[in-house]
Design an enzyme around this catalytic site. Sequence first.
Site, short mmCIF file in Angstrom:
data_model
loop_
_atom_site.label_atom_id
_atom_site.label_comp_id
_atom_site.label_asym_id
_atom_site.label_seq_id
_atom_site.Cartn_x
_atom_site.Cartn_y
_atom_site.Cartn_z
CE LYS A 27 27.65 34.63 23.03
NZ LYS A 27 26.43 35.52 23.96
NE ARG A 97 28.70 34.82 27.60
CZ ARG A 97 27.02 35.27 28.37
NH1 ARG A 97 26.06 35.50 27.62
NH2 ARG A 97 27.26 35.45 29.57
N GLY A 106 19.72 31.06 21.71
CA GLY A 106 19.34 30.19 22.28
C GLY A 106 18.92 28.75 21.49
CG MET A 108 24.71 25.71 19.18
SD MET A 108 26.15 26.44 18.40
CE MET A 108 26.11 28.11 17.46
NE ARG A 340 22.02 38.86 19.23
CZ ARG A 340 21.50 37.92 19.71
NH1 ARG A 340 22.26 37.07 19.32
NH2 ARG A 340 20.57 38.06 20.01
CG HIS A 461 12.89 31.04 22.12
ND1 HIS A 461 11.96 30.14 21.66
CD2 HIS A 461 13.99 30.01 21.43
CE1 HIS A 461 11.71 29.80 20.64
NE2 HIS A 461 13.73 29.68 21.01
CB SER A 787 9.38 33.26 -20.78
OG SER A 787 9.05 33.54 -19.28
CB CYS A 854 7.17 33.08 -16.19
SG CYS A 854 6.81 31.29 -16.71
CE1 TYR A 874 9.42 38.16 -18.25
CE2 TYR A 874 11.45 39.30 -19.74
CZ TYR A 874 9.95 38.30 -19.25
OH TYR A 874 9.65 37.50 -20.49
#
Lengths: 901, 901
Positions: A27, A97, A106, A108, A340, A461, A787, A854, A874
């Site tokens: 903020k 704030r 919401g 804090m 934001r 909320h 693997s 895997c 991978y």
Amino acid sequence: MTTQYVYYFGDGHAEGNAKMKDVLGGKGAGLAEMTNIGVPVPPGFTISTAVCTYFYDHDKTYPPELKQQVADNLANVEKSVDRKFGDRKKPLLVSVRSGARASMPGMMDTILNLGLNDETVQGLAESADERFAFDSYRRFIQMYSDVVLEIDREHFEHELTAAREHAGAQTDAQIPADALRELVATYKKLVQEKIGRDFPQDVHEQLWGAIGAVFNSWNNQRAITYRKLNGIPDEWGTAVNVQSMVFGNMGDDCATGVAFTRSPSVGERKFFGEFLPNAQGEDVVAGIRTPQPISDLEKSMPEAYNQLVDVYKKLEAHYRDMQDIEFTIQSRKLYLLQTRTGKRTGFAAVKIACDMVDEELITHKEAVERVEANQIVQLLAPVFDADEKAKALKGGRLLGRGLPAGPGAATGQIAFNAENAVRMAKDGAVILVRIETSPEDIAGMHSAAGILTSRGGLTSHAAVVARGMGRPCVVGAGSLKVDYNKGELRSEGHEPLEEGDWLSIDGTTGEILGGKLATKPSEIVQVLIDGTMKAEDSEVFRNFDRLLKWADEIRSLGIRTNADTPNDARVARLFGAQGIGLCRTEHMFFAEERILKVREMILARNEAGRRKALDELLPFQRGDFEGIFRELAGLPVTIRLLDPPLHEFLPHTEAQISAVARDMNWGFVELRNKVTQLHETNPMLGHRGCRLGITYPEIYEMQVRAIFQAAADVKKDGIGVHPEVMIPLVGTVKELQLTTEMVHRIAAEVAKERGEKIDYLVGTMIEIPRAALIADKLADGNAQFFSFGTNDLTQMTFGYSRDDAGTFLPEYVDKKILPKDPFESIDQEGVGQLVRLGTELGRSKNPKLKVGVCGEHGGDPDSIRFFRSCKLDYVSCSPYRVPVARLAAAQAELEQKAYEG
Amino acid sequence: MTTQYVYYFGDGHAEGNAKMKDVLGGKGAGLAEMTNIGVPVPPGFTISTAVCTYFYDHDKTYPPELKQQVADNLANVEKSVDRKFGDRKKPLLVSVRSGARASMPGMMDTILNLGLNDETVQGLAESADERFAFDSYRRFIQMYSDVVLEIDREHFEHELTAAREHAGAQTDAQIPADALRELVATYKKLVQEKIGRDFPQDVHEQLWGAIGAVFNSWNNQRAITYRKLNGIPDEWGTAVNVQSMVFGNMGDDCATGVAFTRSPSVGERKFFGEFLPNAQGEDVVAGIRTPQPISDLEKSMPEAYNQLVDVYKKLEAHYRDMQDIEFTIQSRKLYLLQTRTGKRTGFAAVKIACDMVDEELITHKEAVERVEANQIVQLLAPVFDADEKAKALKGGRLLGRGLPAGPGAATGQIAFNAENAVRMAKDGAVILVRIETSPEDIAGMHSAAGILTSRGGLTSHAAVVARGMGRPCVVGAGSLKVDYNKGELRSEGHEPLEEGDWLSIDGTTGEILGGKLATKPSEIVQVLIDGTMKAEDSEVFRNFDRLLKWADEIRSLGIRTNADTPNDARVARLFGAQGIGLCRTEHMFFAEERILKVREMILARNEAGRRKALDELLPFQRGDFEGIFRELAGLPVTIRLLDPPLHEFLPHTEAQISAVARDMNWGFVELRNKVTQLHETNPMLGHRGCRLGITYPEIYEMQVRAIFQAAADVKKDGIGVHPEVMIPLVGTVKELQLTTEMVHRIAAEVAKERGEKIDYLVGTMIEIPRAALIADKLADGNAQFFSFGTNDLTQMTFGYSRDDAGTFLPEYVDKKILPKDPFESIDQEGVGQLVRLGTELGRSKNPKLKVGVCGEHGGDPDSIRFFRSCKLDYVSCSPYRVPVARLAAAQAELEQKAYEG
């Protein structure tokens, strides 16, 4: 030199900027940046996160420099707005704030109108109007008492209701000034009763009380839970923003609102928001009054609306991303209180990213970075079957409509509170139904399949949290009445629904239907897998496809899938899998016609008996492999030989044993004895994997024969086939040698018999800690690939049985003994060391060693990032996680490149 | 340059020497060394072990150079003895024997009299006598056919018996020359029938056949089993010794024998051996005829006897150790055929080492090196209770006497063959009773508590093997008849005993008694622990004590003990333990009065209920700790907090549950549900150790309180007390932090309450792989000591459940997948890596970190050697292993010093 703990912003210039989120919080950084780029922001200052850290490190005290720095900055604010803090005539009021590095909506505490006392309220009354002044004062007392003095807010709500009723008012806004003045007196008496002293009249005491409360709120239970769910580190801390007040509640030319620069639920490029006329910001977020859509503002306050459109364009161009803003209009003049990066659903994230590429705002690379990999699963989530839904609508099952706050279809049993939702979710799908939700409901929302509220807007909320969680959500369904006392959900013309009754919600359309409603595949699944929709008819699909193709261009990590059937293999391939990383051969053993043969094999009195049963199993296995090879059409297929202990294939209860004994013509006692004999105290660490393959070589021989026969048959049809035979649970070099030799021998035999030579590899799982420790020896002339089986590796490295850890693991995560459940995201500190070590040791002997993963971690973005940093070739995950893995792998690649410079 | 594969010895000079065991094998090195120091040895040559390695690496072929080198050396032998190989007139006969680096008595093959054929036998008959010549020929055919041609030797035995009976002879020696000549013809026919070709007449073919057979015998089943039991690497290979024959069977002025320079069973300094007049060496070793004691030789062949005494003195002085020799006397002249360090019992090893120190032959250090650490346990083994035995003897239970071949008392049930012994040993103690034993019996001997043979001497197979295994053994009990057919052991004047009947043997005295006989403590235990014997009355004790004190002077590794009771603690301290390394607190929970409280604690519905039960348990635990602290009198005591999962304390069968429910006034169903709820799929990886301590902190708090209260109470009496509180199953830093903080908190509380500050440490077990991987973090400000729990660490690092691994682990050891059972001797390659890593990481953050081991590996000499190399501070083992560990630690120290140079 003194440390700078406080950063000023105002009058077109700020000491901070957007890059200083670590110091100023999100903020604070947004306020600074907006100030710098000329967006109208009321002046103020930010107390940095370093103070929060200091606060918790020093027994809740402040750095000595802080007092003076706050005083200096306060003086600057006073100068800027030409008001004085605590001044009788022109009092400066401020908001206080919280603002952490990551948004925690919401979670804090916030205090508005600070600076009001019995004196300054008079000044405010004189300079503005009396009603407004006393309304502000009563709001301030109410908020301050709740947050700082910790007096239950219900007491104040109770008095407010009494005052409203006494005045015969419908809404708070209709309560006259006198009544509010009296209410303030009542509130102050209430405070005196509850805490034994007067409500603080010293404005500096008020300010420091509020600052302390914000820092304290960093560690309230809600905030801790939220951080845990969202993986925000505890040590980040929050900043505190002290800002001169502007008022959206000074009259009908005032308003307050929130807006997104594009739709956060579907990503549409349209200014998108809500406002409440003559209200303060908290009224919008709390969802107590249902706000009006932003389009109404254009009509009611065109001037302010145009300012807002300008600002929104400026901000999006500046930040090059969708913004979530808070604004207040005071006497027709617009002020921005926050900007934001806007949270968004997976649908919105993908569309916004693709659109911004088309708008030439961002590059392909940035688009790939913009979408949280886990969010992609939302696009694959089921929707209601259109015919079913049409029928239900026709049948009068539509109970009402609300705002579509979180896309996706959900059907489940009603729970009226969070606690019940958590409990009921253990047995099946739940829809959490609330008038409105509050941070206390988070656990319940997490457990629910869907969320419905009767009050609140798209930025309430419920809506914000549900989108973050990817839960289907409908909010503000005002035509529905939620009655907690009776435990009913009422809709005119319908029987009331009770807890446990079925309910269906469509988070994409906002529809609410009674009863259960079949869901059907998402558009992407319809286009890609089922072929029931055309690509040109689905923008969602087209964007999804483009984004993942951009990801594929970036990533170096291969993505394979865990698949045991031709169908799974097909789905995964359509989702972009580049092969199978784990085909579990034992799953095939459980099919009805086969389990009998498997049991005959286990119960055979000698090797000959086992071989006979295995000979009968062979054609089944060959058929399975053939199907998979054909489906993969030349992509590599890693097949793991039998892994579980044999007793898993036997019956366990007396009744089952009796039934199987009858079926198999075995004596009950004999069979029970065999079951008892095979019983293991710790099956996880028992006679399984290659240990079985070595003590009963005929089992593995059959499986390998089936693999190579299937491969030869498929190859004969001109289809490419690349089996990779994987030996599970290897802990010693010799185990691997013995089994590897066997594979090569059988492969040669089948090649001779079928007249087809197959291109294949033999490798090992690394799932036992010892295997990672001796990986150099395993790679040296033995394994052609590794693997990592990170599920078992996690179990053994931690000494946690996945089947049993439920007794303490949740508490371990709660108590921060573990940062995350190590079965969800790989433990980089411990298990990860073994993955890295095993890979390095293996490659030290065989630089060309192919290395993959895997375990289920193969589909977890954080884990994928780690595996990329270990230079794995991978990862392999379940078919529906393949798109997530593709995107996460691309993001990991970008991060790794950035890291390596 | 050609590689030298063959090494000559003879005529006072050899190409090899005693140090070349790796190349020449033990026998070859001994022959070379004896030749060099002037001991009479028939000339010959040794084919090196490198040829064996080559043989197995090259598909059973020889290096090309070998043929010529053998021919050259054979020519030298011919020259030396003035005979020619294959010569009709003066034929050279040779023996061909195996000889590995480590002695493997009777495990591999030997061929004597090689070089005889239809021609040369005539020459031999002419130069010696006909009977001797044909007896030698028939022996050669018999041996060669068995070993090289693989014809069952029973066929030959059968013909030999027929010939003996036909000639009316009592012994083979009485069969006349003619009959032997006929027997040779019969043998040759037999060979022709069995293999379809004639017995080889070409002496070179004979020689190479024999050499090949010896190399092949390295991998026969007997040899493989022996190597496994004795930890001899397979890759060492054997050498082959080809040596000109001397004959102990040329008449009554000939003999053959074996001797020890001191007693191998008790260590007495006395020439000690046996011989057979007019016999060949194999007759002695095979135990077929019972030989005469060496003292008889002094009477019958004083000249040869004196030569022998000279040689024995020369050898012992040269080798500075007790020697085991083989000799032959041909026509009164002595030849040595072998010398090697004599195998001995633990008793003998200790006495010989101490005596040699007194004789100033060796140093204290060498004495310590001379005794195999594991052998020390023999000195602690029970003996028969003297009164009981006297009573049994008086009661006429003495069945007979044999030669005392392996000290110690054993009582058990009779098994007449190895297979039955193995089977029966699973249920209880077994005495293996055989006429004689052969290498096929090894597994049975290993399973048996004691071994009895009716035939054979102190150097027979049974005696040698039993001593190696530390089994009580009586051999050559000729008055007893073992009848395999009837399954009876008969002794005149007694009822025959059958398989399963009880029998007792005293391996120190040679007595055999019917029935079961109570055993009693060894002399050392009587002196040290029971105080029932005085040190001055026990030479065994005094030597034991001296040796271990020398060991203590050398070793740097501390030795602690695992003890849960004051009595165990006392015993261990008397055996020399320097503290307790593992005191398991849960063992105390099982005592009758306490288990009820423990169950109440587990079944309590909330923390308050648990605390109530724990409060009642506290005095018990405090009492336990107090007893132990008093016993240890200032030595450190490491106490491990509760480790097993709670369900271990609950009943499991329906009957037990029902009984406990009654006792505790609980509902049966309720209790059964609780038992089911606590059940774990893999308890080894379940809710135990510090996981319990964190989810139920009150349990650990009680234990810690009990520890510090006990410590304070003991300290008040002026007794030193040093508790070391050990947290089990730690896998994360936070677990250790939380529990460590708790310990410090309670310690401070008790210090205040009792007014005594205790000197204590808090540390952690390292038994989870992850703990070793993050050991730096555990040591950094948290743990003051580490103790490796190598039992659990082995289970998790290998993924082996100790409770279940019986299904495959024996096969794994058999198949050489594992060199040893990793629960007996630490797996240095895998688990050992974690021990080393954990120690290094821990010390990197805290150089003073105390590091020990408290698994059962702490009493295993090989493991102790490894732990010393990892620079651990101490090992902890069971009380009776403490002496072993003291000795092994000293040996490890010497090795480590030698290694570090």
